[in-house]
Scaffold this motif. Structure first.
Motif, PDB file in Angstrom:
ATOM      1  N   GLY A   1       0.683  -1.223   0.025  1.00 27.26           N
ATOM      2  CA  GLY A   1      -0.008  -0.110  -0.114  1.00 27.26           C
ATOM      3  C   GLY A   1       0.781   1.219  -0.046  1.00 27.26           C
ATOM      4  N   GLU A   2       0.301   2.280   0.799  1.00 25.43           N
ATOM      5  CA  GLU A   2       1.173   3.591   0.924  1.00 25.43           C
ATOM      6  C   GLU A   2       2.358   3.622   1.589  1.00 25.43           C
ATOM      7  N   ALA A   3       2.200   2.468   2.837  1.00 27.73           N
ATOM      8  CA  ALA A   3       3.401   2.586   3.713  1.00 27.73           C
ATOM      9  C   ALA A   3       4.730   2.430   3.138  1.00 27.73           C
ATOM     10  N   PRO A   4       4.814   1.414   2.150  1.00 27.39           N
ATOM     11  CA  PRO A   4       6.230   1.146   1.955  1.00 27.39           C
ATOM     12  C   PRO A   4       6.976   2.487   1.207  1.00 27.39           C
ATOM     13  N   LYS A   5       5.850   3.185   0.355  1.00 26.19           N
ATOM     14  CA  LYS A   5       6.457   4.225  -0.297  1.00 26.19           C
ATOM     15  C   LYS A   5       6.776   5.525   0.686  1.00 26.19           C
ATOM     16  N   VAL A   6       6.072   5.639   1.560  1.00 22.30           N
ATOM     17  CA  VAL A   6       6.328   6.733   2.453  1.00 22.30           C
ATOM     18  C   VAL A   6       7.573   6.480   3.359  1.00 22.30           C
ATOM     19  N   ALA A   7       7.546   4.961   3.799  1.00 26.00           N
ATOM     20  CA  ALA A   7       8.945   4.683   4.424  1.00 26.00           C
ATOM     21  C   ALA A   7      10.147   4.669   3.264  1.00 26.00           C
ATOM     22  N   LEU A   8      10.366   4.439   2.348  1.00 31.65           N
ATOM     23  CA  LEU A   8      11.519   4.632   1.516  1.00 31.65           C
ATOM     24  C   LEU A   8      11.686   6.076   1.524  1.00 31.65           C
ATOM     25  N   VAL A   9      10.856   7.204   1.401  1.00 33.52           N
ATOM     26  CA  VAL A   9      11.132   8.453   1.182  1.00 33.52           C
ATOM     27  C   VAL A   9      11.526   9.056   2.770  1.00 33.52           C
ATOM     28  N   ALA A  10      11.008   8.459   3.629  1.00 33.23           N
ATOM     29  CA  ALA A  10      11.575   8.885   5.001  1.00 33.23           C
ATOM     30  C   ALA A  10      12.993   8.448   5.489  1.00 33.23           C
ATOM     31  N   PHE A  11      13.234   7.193   4.701  1.00 36.11           N
ATOM     32  CA  PHE A  11      14.532   6.540   5.166  1.00 36.11           C
ATOM     33  C   PHE A  11      15.596   7.334   4.240  1.00 36.11           C
ATOM     34  N   GLY A  12      15.363   7.648   2.974  1.00 36.32           N
ATOM     35  CA  GLY A  12      16.095   8.320   2.045  1.00 36.32           C
ATOM     36  C   GLY A  12      16.455   9.700   2.541  1.00 36.32           C
ATOM     37  N   THR A  13      15.423  10.472   3.030  1.00 37.87           N
ATOM     38  CA  THR A  13      15.743  11.952   3.423  1.00 37.87           C
ATOM     39  C   THR A  13      16.233  12.173   4.723  1.00 37.87           C
ATOM     40  N   ALA A  14      16.400  11.116   5.588  1.00 36.17           N
ATOM     41  CA  ALA A  14      16.609  11.399   7.098  1.00 36.17           C
ATOM     42  C   ALA A  14      18.112  11.664   7.148  1.00 36.17           C
ATOM     43  N   PHE A  15      18.906  10.850   6.332  1.00 36.93           N
ATOM     44  CA  PHE A  15      20.220  10.906   6.257  1.00 36.93           C
ATOM     45  C   PHE A  15      21.058  12.230   5.709  1.00 36.93           C
ATOM     46  N   PRO A  16      20.579  12.926   4.795  1.00 33.72           N
ATOM     47  CA  PRO A  16      21.204  14.350   4.188  1.00 33.72           C
ATOM     48  C   PRO A  16      20.861  15.105   5.174  1.00 33.72           C
ATOM     49  N   VAL A  17      19.677  15.091   6.121  1.00 40.04           N
ATOM     50  CA  VAL A  17      19.513  16.010   7.110  1.00 40.04           C
ATOM     51  C   VAL A  17      20.424  15.738   8.397  1.00 40.04           C
ATOM     52  N   TYR A  18      20.519  14.311   8.354  1.00 41.96           N
ATOM     53  CA  TYR A  18      21.382  14.030   9.617  1.00 41.96           C
ATOM     54  C   TYR A  18      22.815  14.455   9.601  1.00 41.96           C
ATOM     55  N   VAL A  19      23.548  14.036   8.423  1.00 36.04           N
ATOM     56  CA  VAL A  19      24.997  14.437   8.091  1.00 36.04           C
ATOM     57  C   VAL A  19      25.054  15.660   8.111  1.00 36.04           C
ATOM     58  N   ASN A  20      24.214  16.588   7.520  1.00 32.34           N
ATOM     59  CA  ASN A  20      24.755  17.953   7.345  1.00 32.34           C
ATOM     60  C   ASN A  20      24.609  18.928   8.789  1.00 32.34           C
ATOM     61  N   THR A  21      23.462  18.411   9.333  1.00 36.55           N
ATOM     62  CA  THR A  21      23.049  19.066  10.574  1.00 36.55           C
ATOM     63  C   THR A  21      24.306  18.692  11.685  1.00 36.55           C
ATOM     64  N   TYR A  22      24.593  17.552  11.828  1.00 38.04           N
ATOM     65  CA  TYR A  22      25.589  17.196  12.723  1.00 38.04           C
ATOM     66  C   TYR A  22      26.990  17.595  12.511  1.00 38.04           C
TER      67      TYR A  22
END
Length: 299
Positions: free
Chosen positions: A162-183
């Motif tokens: 359903g919708e959950a895997p698509k949202v999960a993939l986007v969440a997984f892929g967008t968390a790391f750029p924010v983490y790396v640059n903010t850290y």
């Protein structure tokens, strides 16, 4: 009489045809250089900045149309801009394009909300606390190396189709750029600023609020820019698998009928959405970083 002798020994000033004295050439050169330095620099292209930024894409569209008009590239290989506009108008008139676009926007917004929040919270924990750094940073670096789209079969097993895997993939892929640059931005705050804050009496919370977090905002915005772009790159693939709507699904259906005009339309929509997202981040930069003036390029 020393003044008279000095005037007699001085070399005569050059005179013009009218007999008037002329300043020495070195003085003229210095005057010109000083005038050039203090004169306001003008842009070489007297056009508004938005118009100049659109010049490159417009030139690309003109070349693209010419390739199709003169038969250099066939319609089956790459549709012309006119064909793409016609397909877009037809899908807009029937309401089909709006339905697919809203579905994609909802998925990307949900995934970004989860991913950006998670990346920011983990970056603050690892950046501000030594124990958080020791526990979280190495784990995030390992997970960051995993291919996001390679997780698609596993995510489907976890969340279904359903919708959950698509949202999960986007969440997984967008968390790391924010983490790396903010850290990196948190740990890159100049220690002299921290010492200055302590000198004026700021405690730990005061340092975090007034020194560290403002210094980390530029890095967070860089990560947000990468996250917004990555979200659409992930979605274009995720929507082509086990989806019933969305821009990616529309492009996948068009592939079955060799409708390159619809495929190119979908790509252009993704490009426009990416440009709008970049403009949103630029607006945030002007609002949040108005105190910082950076280099804006030469004329």
């Amino acid at each position: 009489m020393p003044d008279t002798a000095a005037r007699a020994a001085a070399p005569p000033s050059p005179a013009g045809a009218d007999g008037a004295a002329r300043p020495p050439e070195d003085a003229l050169a210095g005057l010109v250089d000083a005038t050039a330095l203090h004169a306001p620099r003008r842009s070489r292209v007297p056009l508004p900045r938005p118009v100049r930024r659109l010049a490159g894409p417009l030139l690309m569209v003109v070349v693209w149309q010419a390739l199709g008009t003169f038969g250099i590239v066939g319609e089956r290989v790459l549709a012309t801009p006119g064909s793409v506009l016609s397909a877009g108008w037809e899908l807009t008139r029937t309401g089909e394009l709006a339905d697919h676009l809203l579905a994609s926007l909802a998925r990307v917004a949900s995934g970004l909300a989860l991913g950006v929040t998670a990346g920011l919270v983990i970056a603050l924990t690892a950046g501000l606390f030594r124990l958080g750094d020791e526990l979280l940073d190495s784990t995030m670096q390992v997970l960051r190396a995993l291919p996001v789209l390679g997780l698609l079969p596993l995510v489907i097993i976890w969340f279904g189709v359903g919708e959950a895997p698509k949202v999960a993939l986007v969440a997984f892929g967008t968390a790391f750029p924010v983490y790396v640059n903010t850290y990196a931005a948190i740990r890159g705050v100049d220690n002299r600023l921290v010492e200055s804050g302590r000198t004026v009496g700021l405690g730990r919370l005061g340092l975090v609020r007034h020194v560290i977090l403002p210094g980390a905002v530029p890095g967070f915005l860089v990560g947000l820019r990468f996250a917004l772009t990555g979200a659409w790159l992930i979605m274009i693939v995720a929507e082509q698998l086990n989806a019933t709507n969305g821009i990616g699904y529309l492009m996948n259906q068009a592939q079955s009928w060799y409708r390159t005009d619809i495929i190119v339309l979908g790509l252009l929509i993704y490009g426009v959405l990416g440009l709008a997202a970049d403009g949103f981040v630029r607006l945030l930069e002007r609002r949040l970083l108005g105190w910082r003036r950076g280099f804006e390029g030469g004329a």
